[in-house]
Design a protein around this motif. Sequence first.
Motif: not given
Length: 150
Positions: A71, A74, A99, A104
């Motif tokens: 994350t 990202y 992910l 996610d």
Amino acid sequence: MVPKGRKEYSNIDKNVVEKNYRAKKILICGIGLDEYNKVSTCDTAKEIWEALQTAHEGITQVKQSKIDMLTTEYELFRMKDDESIQDMHTKFTSIINELHSLGDIIPRNKLVRKILSVLLGSWESKVNSITEAKDLQTLTMDELIGNLKT
């Protein structure tokens, strides 16, 4: 617990053994040599599945750490000066796929907006024209990348 001899198996026991054998066969046929070495000592399909799951996803804490790391990757993702659209898209897709495999899932419209926001300043006119001409809620990643390449 003393195991039964084969002669003492009921039809239910035979059915359980057969299903376990089939499940083990399917799992083993679907993995590579490295994974096979990890599960070769497992006796049941359930043990094989759990070993593979732990090897690939890790325990819950490790899984959450991977999600947190990806994350952050990202969120900090940017296009580099010497990078082509295709190279940038490949790296971005790799992060998104990892992910996704960990559970996610980022909505498509957020991914499209993220790509548009990470492009270099030299892409500003193209980003503006795409933003004005396309519905970003329905635009797919493939359509966006195709528009950027042309």
